[in-house]
Scaffold this active site. Structure first.
Site, PDB file in Angstrom:
ATOM      1  N   ASP A 480      21.502  -6.245 -43.015  1.00 28.72           N
ATOM      2  CA  ASP A 480      21.412  -7.657 -43.355  1.00 28.72           C
ATOM      3  C   ASP A 480      22.621  -7.727 -43.793  1.00 28.72           C
ATOM      4  OD1 ASP A 480      21.002 -10.265 -42.833  1.00 28.72           O
ATOM      5  OD2 ASP A 480      18.643 -10.272 -43.959  1.00 28.72           O
ATOM      6  N   ASP A 550      17.940 -16.147 -37.170  1.00 27.98           N
ATOM      7  CA  ASP A 550      16.289 -16.657 -38.330  1.00 27.98           C
ATOM      8  C   ASP A 550      15.752 -17.431 -37.776  1.00 27.98           C
ATOM      9  OD1 ASP A 550      17.520 -14.233 -39.750  1.00 27.98           O
ATOM     10  OD2 ASP A 550      17.947 -16.105 -42.092  1.00 27.98           O
TER      11      ASP A 550
END
Length: 731
Positions: A480, A550
């Site tokens: 990430d 997301d």
């Protein structure tokens, strides 16, 4: 021959699968762009020069005092600024005397089979030299000693030409590179629409199309990453072009940092397209003998609309950009605990989710943020990559072993590029972050960016992650990146090199990824940057899939996945089913629709399966079973867009296996409508001479019938509904 040189008129003719690209040396010095488009046999194209000598006006400069010859009207391959071309330059250098004018002229060329690797940068590749040919043209500025090598690779089996350039200081003095774009293409007219993929966090890669106008129109990132706001891709579309017809020129930069894609329409209606590293806040000092390599550009021509362009990108990226053990393997169905637990989990709660997931047929469990340091919220511990013993008292070794014994592979979340101020790493090395001395260090998501331009930082990250990957039985890594760059500077670069920081960061990041993915080839790496904030070819070279967004809402995902598909193949898109009300938009959508949307990529779940009802679990079990049957079609087949969610209340796409025998077609309805007319969906890509049976029924249709007449869409009741057809070729 894919590349030919004709001495009599000094023409290079590059021939890809169905594409020609033609360059000519004019006045024995300058590179003129002649043609890029449908493959042609003829290469004597002097008539395509846009101007004759008597058309020059009094305000144009005659280059080399040759009457009727000006670079300001010449379609060039690598234009500079300051001679007689006053349009946007592709490069600019500054010499010790402060001047920024250079005059690159043809010096030599070489044609060879295969394709070289780019130093320190990701790029497309060949497995055999026969797959491609490469042309390298060397240009020289006699006064300064500046050399530039232009590299063109032509693929035999793809309508693809790749370009890059290398700037070399062959003099005895320092020079500074101020602008180093990778490619420039001049078109003789401006009859185009510009297509781009733009958006923001949680609504990445929306399709935006606009007409070209006089002057400059551009997209760019200055965030230290390719960004969710703009993707490093643009396409020029002829006015009559659409999904299935018309000329399209797609251009994609294989780079994950700051970029600029600029289109300039000049006073005579010609169009100059350029792409490369963003020159904003960039420079690069070259000592004598040093060189600077620009990132690669992938250029795709289509004579049959966006659909053909997309399939060319998909096939190339799936087979000759993505690498590693998982390139040609079916990707596992996973469950990620993030939206199920966030930071609030225990060893036992994680194993409970894994046990239930196994019963449903899931193959991989991914432990997300919160497993390390003192990480109970997002204010602490990034950089401290050791186990949080309060949450996991028996450690990751025991947990990963237990997950494996349940019957699932084990995956782990990292954010290696970041550091929390409240961390042992930051307390020990406060100068290891990107910062400018004396300036405030702005926090984003309570974190700072580690300075990957520094070798010592990269080495430390490689060591820390290697220890984790060597110690625990990890099959998957979610990598990430949740913060862009501010206060960009490096503690170890001198004043002349501070504007190199952002690019040096990318070179450091690529080095870290190269070493880790090489050292741990059995690990499936997935890139994430607050979702799809770094969904670009540069990342796919190291990590063959990316968390698409997301935003896990199924209806939002229609646009996100549809837009992403313009360039990037479905096998590279992470797509999960999440709980409702959705955590991002609070919409309630049927579980069936959530599953059907997520099956358009690498399938998984992002919820607490323990909290599901028995009925929901049965639905999930069937979804997983169905996806395992179609996984090879979705991940390795050809993809077709049928209905765009950007213009309609519905959307549709389809997958077909390479042998055209297996077909999956998905249709989605956003909002219910009353008293509507019968709707028919026309398929694409089928064999018109063959018949196809709808699986689960006795219905058989001709491929021609399904493509030209279409299939009636069943009546769907309620909002956010969907329908999927599965078909198989039959006699």
């Amino acid at each position: 021959m894919l590349i030919s040189y004709f001495e009599e008129n000094k023409i290079f003719h590059l021939k890809a699968k169905d594409t020609s690209y033609i360059i000519q040396i004019v006045e024995s010095k300058y590179l003129q762009h002649i043609y890029w488009g449908k493959k042609i046999r003829n290469f004597k194209l002097d008539y395509l020069k846009p101007f004759k000598g008597d058309q020059l006006n009094g305000f144009m400069f005659a280059k080399d005092n040759i009457n009727g010859f000006s670079l300001d009207i010449l379609p060039q391959e690598y234009p500079s600024f300051g001679n007689t071309d006053l349009r946007s330059p592709v490069y600019q250098t500054q010499f010790e005397d402060g001047s920024t004018i250079s005059d690159l002229q043809y010096l030599s060329h070489e044609i060879f089979s295969g394709k070289k690797k780019l130093k320190g940068l990701p790029s497309t590749y060949v497995e055999k030299n026969e797959e491609a040919q490469t042309l390298e043209i060397t240009l020289k500025d006699e006064l300064s000693g500046l050399l530039v090598v232009l590299s063109y690779t032509v693929y035999k089996d793809y309508d693809v030409i790749t370009r890059s350039s290398k700037i070399i200081n062959s003099s005895s003095k320092d020079l500074k590179v101020l602008r180093a774009l990778s490619a420039s293409v001049d078109f003789s007219d401006d009859n185009f629409d510009l297509l781009q993929l733009s958006g923001a966090w949680s609504r990445e890669r929306s399709i935006i199309k606009r007409a070209l106008v006089s002057g400059n129109q551009s997209i760019e990132s200055r965030r230290g990453a390719s960004s969710p706001q703009q993707n490093p891709f643009i396409a020029l579309m002829r006015k009559d072009a659409d999904e299935d017809k018309g000329e399209v020129y797609g251009i994609n930069l294989v780079y994950s940092g700051n970029f600029l894609a600029n289109v300039e329409v000049c006073q005579y209606g010609t169009t100059r397209v350029q792409i490369g590293i963003n020159p904003f806040d960039f420079s690069w000092l070259l000592k004598p003998g040093e060189d600077f390599q620009t990132p690669e550009v992938v250029m795709v021509y289509s004579d049959s609309g966006l659909g053909k362009m997309s399939q060319t990108f998909h096939n190339l990226y799936r087979k000759r950009l993505c690498r590693g053990n998982y390139r040609d393997k079916e990707r596992p169905i996973l469950i990620n605990n993030w939206e199920a637990t966030y930071f609030d989990f225990t060893e036992e709660s994680i194993k409970n989710i894994a046990r239930e997931a196994k019963k449903l047929g899931i193959e991989l469990f991914v432990l997300d943020d919160g497993w390390f340091g003192n990480r109970n919220d997002d204010t602490t511990s990034l950089g401290d990559w050791y186990v949080n013993k309060e949450k996991l008292p028996n450690g990751l070794k025991k947990l990963s072993k237990d997950i494996n014994e349940i019957g699932l592979k084990f995956g782990l979340w990292f954010e290696p590029e970041m550091v929390s101020q409240n961390s042992n790493l930051y307390r020990a090395h406060p100068d290891w972050c990107i910062h400018v001395k004396g300036r405030e260090r702005s926090l984003g998501r309570n974190q700072l960016v580690l300075d990957f331009s520094r070798t010592v930082v990269c080495d430390a990250i490689i060591e820390m992650l290697s220890e984790n990957l060597s110690t625990y039985n990890i099959s998957y890594v979610k990598w990430d990146m949740n913060r862009f760059m501010s206060e960009v500077g490096s503690a170890t670069l001198d004043a002349n090199r501070q504007r190199e920081t952002a690019h040096r960061y990318m070179l450091g990041l690529y080095r870290v990824m190269e070493e880790l993915t090489t050292k741990f080839p059995e690990v499936l790496f997935e890139s994430c940057a607050s979702g799809g904030g770094r969904f670009d070819p540069g990342m796919l070279y190291y990590m063959p899939q990316t968390w698409t967004s997301d935003d896990t809402d199924a209806i939002e995902r229609l646009k996100i996945q549809y837009g992403t598909s313009l360039v990037y193949p479905s096998i590279t898109m992470g797509a999960h089913v999440s709980a409702v009300p959705n955590h991002q938009v609070h919409r309630i959508t049927p579980l069936e629709t959530r599953g059907n949307v997520a099956m358009g990529g690498n399938f998984g779940y992002e919820l607490d399966v323990i909290k599901m009802t028995d009925e929901e679990k049965q639905t999930v079990k069937k979804q997983i079973s169905d996806y395992k049957e179609i996984r090879h079609i979705v991940q390795f087949g050809d993809f077709y867009r049928l209905i765009s969610p950007f213009e309609n209340n519905d959307a549709a796409w389809m997958f077909i296996s390479e042998n055209k025998e297996d077909v999956v077609v998905s249709y989605f309805k956003k909002l219910a409508e009353c008293n509507i007319k019968l709707k028919v969906l026309k398929f694409k890509g089928l064999d018109p001479e063959m018949n196809y049976r709808v699986i689960g029924t006795d219905e058989v249709y001709g491929g021609d019938e399904l493509m030209y007449a279409g299939m009636v869409i069943p009546e769907l009741k309620g909002d956010f509904t969907s329908y999927v057809w599965r078909l198989k070729k039959t006699l």
